[in-house]
Design a protein around this motif. Sequence first.
Motif, PDB file in Angstrom:
ATOM      1  N   LYS A   1       0.621  -1.395   0.092  1.00 45.68           N
ATOM      2  CA  LYS A   1      -0.048  -0.013  -0.101  1.00 45.68           C
ATOM      3  C   LYS A   1       0.729   1.231  -0.033  1.00 45.68           C
ATOM      4  N   ALA A   2       1.959   1.328   0.717  1.00 45.36           N
ATOM      5  CA  ALA A   2       2.956   2.526   0.819  1.00 45.36           C
ATOM      6  C   ALA A   2       3.706   2.674  -0.157  1.00 45.36           C
ATOM      7  N   GLN A   3       4.372   1.808  -0.433  1.00 44.61           N
ATOM      8  CA  GLN A   3       5.834   1.862  -1.411  1.00 44.61           C
ATOM      9  C   GLN A   3       5.500   1.997  -2.944  1.00 44.61           C
ATOM     10  N   ASP A   4       4.497   1.309  -3.417  1.00 41.46           N
ATOM     11  CA  ASP A   4       4.294   1.478  -4.726  1.00 41.46           C
ATOM     12  C   ASP A   4       3.762   3.068  -5.060  1.00 41.46           C
ATOM     13  N   PRO A   5       3.061   3.800  -4.391  1.00 40.94           N
ATOM     14  CA  PRO A   5       2.665   5.059  -4.621  1.00 40.94           C
ATOM     15  C   PRO A   5       3.923   5.958  -4.454  1.00 40.94           C
ATOM     16  N   GLU A   6       4.904   5.464  -3.380  1.00 41.44           N
ATOM     17  CA  GLU A   6       6.029   6.273  -3.031  1.00 41.44           C
ATOM     18  C   GLU A   6       7.037   6.210  -4.277  1.00 41.44           C
ATOM     19  N   ILE A   7       7.279   5.011  -4.980  1.00 43.02           N
ATOM     20  CA  ILE A   7       8.083   5.022  -6.174  1.00 43.02           C
ATOM     21  C   ILE A   7       7.445   5.807  -7.151  1.00 43.02           C
ATOM     22  N   ARG A   8       6.086   5.926  -7.362  1.00 47.99           N
ATOM     23  CA  ARG A   8       5.711   6.581  -8.549  1.00 47.99           C
ATOM     24  C   ARG A   8       6.137   8.108  -8.232  1.00 47.99           C
ATOM     25  N   LYS A   9       5.938   8.550  -6.986  1.00 50.76           N
ATOM     26  CA  LYS A   9       6.314   9.833  -6.564  1.00 50.76           C
ATOM     27  C   LYS A   9       7.711  10.387  -6.726  1.00 50.76           C
ATOM     28  N   MET A  10       8.469   9.323  -6.364  1.00 54.87           N
ATOM     29  CA  MET A  10      10.012   9.658  -6.547  1.00 54.87           C
ATOM     30  C   MET A  10      10.409   9.628  -8.132  1.00 54.87           C
ATOM     31  N   LYS A  11       9.611   8.959  -8.629  1.00 53.65           N
ATOM     32  CA  LYS A  11      10.130   8.816 -10.404  1.00 53.65           C
ATOM     33  C   LYS A  11       9.609  10.198 -10.712  1.00 53.65           C
ATOM     34  N   ALA A  12       8.572  10.613 -10.471  1.00 51.56           N
ATOM     35  CA  ALA A  12       8.091  12.021 -10.972  1.00 51.56           C
ATOM     36  C   ALA A  12       8.926  13.206 -10.348  1.00 51.56           C
ATOM     37  N   TRP A  13       9.502  13.135  -9.232  1.00 50.74           N
ATOM     38  CA  TRP A  13      10.476  14.218  -8.806  1.00 50.74           C
ATOM     39  C   TRP A  13      11.694  13.911  -9.578  1.00 50.74           C
ATOM     40  N   LEU A  14      12.302  12.710  -9.878  1.00 47.40           N
ATOM     41  CA  LEU A  14      13.507  12.853 -10.841  1.00 47.40           C
ATOM     42  C   LEU A  14      13.178  13.417 -12.267  1.00 47.40           C
ATOM     43  N   LYS A  15      12.073  12.936 -12.918  1.00 49.60           N
ATOM     44  CA  LYS A  15      11.977  13.540 -14.118  1.00 49.60           C
ATOM     45  C   LYS A  15      11.634  15.218 -14.185  1.00 49.60           C
ATOM     46  N   GLY A  16      11.035  15.728 -12.863  1.00 44.28           N
ATOM     47  CA  GLY A  16      10.896  17.168 -12.799  1.00 44.28           C
ATOM     48  C   GLY A  16      12.201  17.799 -12.728  1.00 44.28           C
ATOM     49  N   TRP A  17      13.228  16.990 -11.917  1.00 38.86           N
ATOM     50  CA  TRP A  17      14.270  17.464 -11.638  1.00 38.86           C
ATOM     51  C   TRP A  17      15.605  17.238 -12.888  1.00 38.86           C
ATOM     52  N   GLY A  18      14.873  16.785 -13.746  1.00 36.94           N
ATOM     53  CA  GLY A  18      15.928  16.348 -15.150  1.00 36.94           C
ATOM     54  C   GLY A  18      16.937  15.209 -14.632  1.00 36.94           C
ATOM     55  N   LYS A  19      16.752  14.420 -13.862  1.00 40.89           N
ATOM     56  CA  LYS A  19      17.561  13.322 -13.320  1.00 40.89           C
ATOM     57  C   LYS A  19      17.150  12.120 -13.819  1.00 40.89           C
ATOM     58  N   PRO A  20      18.167  11.100 -14.271  1.00 39.10           N
ATOM     59  CA  PRO A  20      17.746   9.540 -14.351  1.00 39.10           C
ATOM     60  C   PRO A  20      17.296   8.886 -13.348  1.00 39.10           C
ATOM     61  N   GLU A  21      16.659   8.055 -13.374  1.00 37.34           N
ATOM     62  CA  GLU A  21      15.965   7.291 -12.303  1.00 37.34           C
ATOM     63  C   GLU A  21      16.928   6.318 -11.536  1.00 37.34           C
TER      64      GLU A  21
END
Length: 203
Positions: free
Chosen positions: A99-119
Amino acid sequence: MRTFRKRTTRTLGLTGAFAAATLLLAACGNDDSMSGMDHGGTSSATAAAPSASGTFNDADVMFAQMMIPHHEQALEMAELADGRAEDADVKKIVAAVEKAQDPEIRKMKAWLKGWGKPESAGMNHAMAGMMSEQDMKDLAAAKGKDFDRTFAELMIAHHEGAVEMAKAEQKDGGNAEAKALAGEVVTAQTAEIAELRKILDRL
């Protein structure tokens, strides 16, 4: 409990490993801005750059890059519980992880995309608390109480690694959202570690 103590030794020195990885990222390049703006000679480990999620620094980037595959492995461990786990409390932990970690993964991937950084930081081997290929094979081969015990032992070590990385982010990170998520990881996974220890005590 001898096996548990041996497995959890993997969590020793985790803060140092995370710090070393962060320093390596900083050494690889000081461009933590998509625009390549000049930070006036300030170290990229402390300099903040604008992004879709506010300011960030190298510690924030490393936290996301390392925590994504760390969470992904936790989900893989949780998936193995289907048809193997027997203990009701183990199943509750499995549900909480999913329940917790799948949404957190999506959130962190969105951050990296917004920051212009690779996953990926390309340094998965340095991540705190990660299970080895053999650990995962052992877990997949177990069933019933043997699975419950092995899962609890491995997930304690895995969670301890996540907590160490999250504490490093709380200390060194510059992005408010990332530091908030780190705080959630510390709170939730520390509580789950305590519950898993209780489960081990009675298995």
